[in-house]
Design a protein around this motif. Structure first.
Motif, mmCIF file in Angstrom:
data_model
loop_
_atom_site.group_PDB
_atom_site.id
_atom_site.type_symbol
_atom_site.label_atom_id
_atom_site.label_comp_id
_atom_site.label_asym_id
_atom_site.label_seq_id
_atom_site.Cartn_x
_atom_site.Cartn_y
_atom_site.Cartn_z
ATOM 1 N N THR A 27 1.079 -1.764 -0.089
ATOM 2 C CA THR A 27 0.318 0.371 0.217
ATOM 3 C C THR A 27 0.921 0.930 0.420
ATOM 4 O O THR A 27 2.095 1.181 0.677
ATOM 5 N N HIS A 29 1.825 4.900 0.236
ATOM 6 C CA HIS A 29 1.185 7.053 0.786
ATOM 7 C C HIS A 29 2.676 7.937 0.567
ATOM 8 O O HIS A 29 3.468 6.974 0.198
ATOM 9 N N GLU A 31 4.666 11.371 0.638
ATOM 10 C CA GLU A 31 3.946 13.007 1.531
ATOM 11 C C GLU A 31 5.397 13.777 0.348
ATOM 12 O O GLU A 31 6.650 13.275 0.409
ATOM 13 N N ARG A 45 6.212 6.350 1.454
ATOM 14 C CA ARG A 45 6.152 4.931 2.226
ATOM 15 C C ARG A 45 5.480 3.514 1.284
ATOM 16 O O ARG A 45 4.456 3.211 1.046
ATOM 17 N N ASP A 47 3.746 -0.047 2.364
ATOM 18 C CA ASP A 47 3.322 -0.470 3.704
ATOM 19 C C ASP A 47 3.371 -2.397 2.994
ATOM 20 O O ASP A 47 2.306 -2.172 1.828
ATOM 21 N N THR A 52 7.632 -2.031 5.893
ATOM 22 C CA THR A 52 7.180 -1.294 5.078
ATOM 23 C C THR A 52 8.905 -1.226 4.188
ATOM 24 O O THR A 52 10.367 -0.714 5.233
ATOM 25 N N TYR A 180 3.978 -0.869 -6.742
ATOM 26 C CA TYR A 180 2.779 -2.408 -5.582
ATOM 27 C C TYR A 180 2.666 -3.386 -5.372
ATOM 28 O O TYR A 180 2.698 -4.103 -4.701
#
Length: 407
Positions: A27, A29, A31, A45, A47, A52, A180
Motif C-alpha cells: 500500500t 503513501h 508526502e 512509504r 507498507d 515497510t 506495489y
C-alpha cells in the motif's frame, strides 16, 4: 496415450500461470518533505504485510535516492532545518532499518568519441567533460498516484557551474516511480518491476555540447551506498531472456547486485540490485529503429567515502558512518559505433530499476504460454482426432463385415 499428453500439457500451463500471477502487494503513501522552492524532497512509504519499504527522493544537491526496509510500525523523521543544510542525523528512523541502500546520480560525463568506438578513453582527459548533477537547476513538473504506482517527474533546463563558469542549456528529465506489485512498466523498455523496486528513467534532450567536441556522447555515473560487503566489488551479471516480447530486439538484461557478507545469518534477500536493458532510445517514439546501445563499465571502489556523499541527502542519513559501508560507483555510456553520435538526434535515454532482495526473473507471459500451448497442443489434438477417426472407421468396418457374414 493422447489424453495423458493433453493432461500433462494442461498441468504445465497451470504451473506456469501460478508462477506468473499472484505477486504480493504493498500500500503506497506519499508526502512531500521539507517544502522548499529550491528543490523537491519526496517521501514514499510502501507498507506490506510484515514490513515497510521507505523511499526518499531528493533533488537538493546531488540527486539521490534512499531505500530503507523496516518493520511495519517504524516511522521516518526529518528535521527540516538541519536537512536543508545537509547536516548529519537530520534523517532518522524510529528503529534501525533491516536494510538500506542509497543511490546518487554522481556525474554526467560528456566525452568526445574521436575514434568512433562508443567507449570512453579515460587516458585522454582533454576529451572528457564532467558535469555536476548538483549544478543543474531542477524543478518538479508533476507527481501522480494511480492504481499501480506513484510517479515523480523532475526536469533540469539549465546548467550553471559557478566554480568553472560553465553554462549549458538543454533538458535532463528524470522520472521516478514506485510500485506495489510485480509487472512490466508501461513505457519502453518495459522493465520488470516488483513490489520491492522502483524505476528511474533519464532523458537527455537537446543538451548543449562542448563546442570543441566533434563527436560528443554522454555517460552517467551512479554511486551506490549502504548494504553489502565493502571489501568486495559489486557483481555485474548479464542475463539472457527467452524472448523479446517486451523489448523487441533485446534478449538481455544487465544486472548489478551488491556483494553479500557470507555470514551464516545472511540471506540472499538481504541485498539490493540494479537492472537495465542495454538499449537507449534516440527519439521520443522509442522504437527499434530509433535505438542505440548502452555500454557498462566495471564497478569501482570509492576511497574518500564521507567526502563522496557530502552535499547529498545520503549524508543526512549515513553521515560519518559511511566509512564502514559499501561505497562504489558504476558507469554506463550511451551509443554504439556509427550511430551518428549524440548530435544526430540530440536525444537519448537510460532506464533502470532499483530493487531490494532477489532480482526477478522474466516469466513467460500469457500470450507466449498460449502460443506454446497451441504449438504443443494442436499436434496432440490432431493425433487424437486421427486416432479416434481410425478407431471409429475400424469399428464401422468390423460391424459391416459382421453384418455381411450373418447374412
Amino acid at each position: 496415450m493422447p489424453h495423458v499428453s493433453l493432461i500433462s500439457l494442461l498441468l504445465f500451463m497451470s504451473v506456469i500461470s501460478m508462477n506468473v500471477a499472484g505477486p504480493a502487494k504493498r500500500t503506497l503513501h506519499f508526502e512531500e518533505k521539507c517544502k522548499n522552492q529550491n528543490w523537491t524532497t519526496m517521501y514514499l512509504r510502501a507498507d506490506g504485510f510484515n514490513d515497510t519499504l521507505h523511499y526518499i527522493w531528493d533533488f537538493g544537491g546531488k540527486p539521490s535516492i534512499l531505500m530503507a526496509l523496516t518493520s511495519l510500525p517504524a516511522t521516518l523523521n526529518i528535521t527540516c532545518e538541519n536537512f536543508l543544510h545537509k547536516q548529519n542525523n537530520s534523517i532518522v528512523f524510529s528503529e534501525k532499518p533491516i536494510y538500506t541502500i542509497g543511490i546518487i546520480i554522481n556525474k554526467i560525463i560528456e566525452f568526445n568519441d574521436v575514434n568512433n568506438t562508443a567507449v570512453i578513453n579515460f587516458t585522454n582527459a582533454t576529451n572528457i567533460n564532467v558535469l555536476k548533477p548538483e549544478s543543474f537547476v531542477w524543478s518538479r513538473k508533476s507527481f501522480s498516484m494511480d492504481d499501480d504506482s506513484f510517479g515523480l517527474n523532475m526536469e533540469a533546463n539549465f546548467y550553471n557551474d559557478t566554480t568553472t563558469n560553465i553554462i549549458r542549456h538543454g533538458s535532463i528529465k528524470a522520472t521516478l516511480k514506485g510500485y506495489y506489485f510485480m509487472e512490466h512498466t508501461d513505457s519502453i523498455p518495459h522493465m520488470l518491476h516488483t513490489e520491492n523496486s522502483m524505476l528511474v528513467d533519464l532523458i537527455f534532450d537537446n543538451i548543449e555540447t562542448n563546442e570543441t567536441f566533434t563527436n560528443s556522447r554522454f555517460a552517467v555515473e551512479l554511486m551506490i551506498v549502504g548494504g553489502g560487503n565493502p571489501d568486495k566489488l559489486m557483481i555485474i551479471d548479464p542475463k539472457k531472456n527467452l524472448d523479446d516480447e517486451h523489448t523487441p530486439g533485446i534478449f538481455e538484461v544487465i544486472e548489478v547486485r551488491t556483494p553479500a557478507f557470507n555470514r551464516n545469518n545472511e540471506t540472499q534477500e538481504n541485498s539490493a540490485y540494479l537492472q537495465w536493458r542495454p538499449i537507449s532510445y534516440v527519439s521520443s517514439s522509442r522504437s527499434v529503429s530509433s535505438s542505440t546501445e548502452i555500454v557498462q563499465y566495471p564497478p569501482s571502489k570509492v576511497n574518500n567515502r564521507v567526502g563522496a556523499i557530502n552535499n547529498s541527502m545520503l549524508y543526512c542519513y549515513y553521515g560519518e558512518n559511511v566509512d564502514n559501508l559499501l561505497v562504489q560507483t558504476i558507469m554506463i555510456s550511451v551509443g554504439s559505433k556509427d550511430d551518428g553520435f549524440y548530435k544526430s538526434t540530440r536525444y537519448t535515454t537510460w532506464t533502470f530499476i532499483i530493487g531490494y532482495g532477489t532480482p526477478p526473473d522474466e516469466q513467460l507471459s500469457y500470450l507466449v504460454i498460449l502460443i506454446i500451448s497451441i504449438g504443443l497442443g494442436l499436434p496432440i489434438v490432431i493425433i487424437f482426432l486421427a486416432a479416434l477417426y481410425v478407431c471409429i472407421r475400424n469399428m464401422s468396418k468390423r460391424r459391416h463385415n459382421d453384418t455381411y457374414l450373418n447374412r
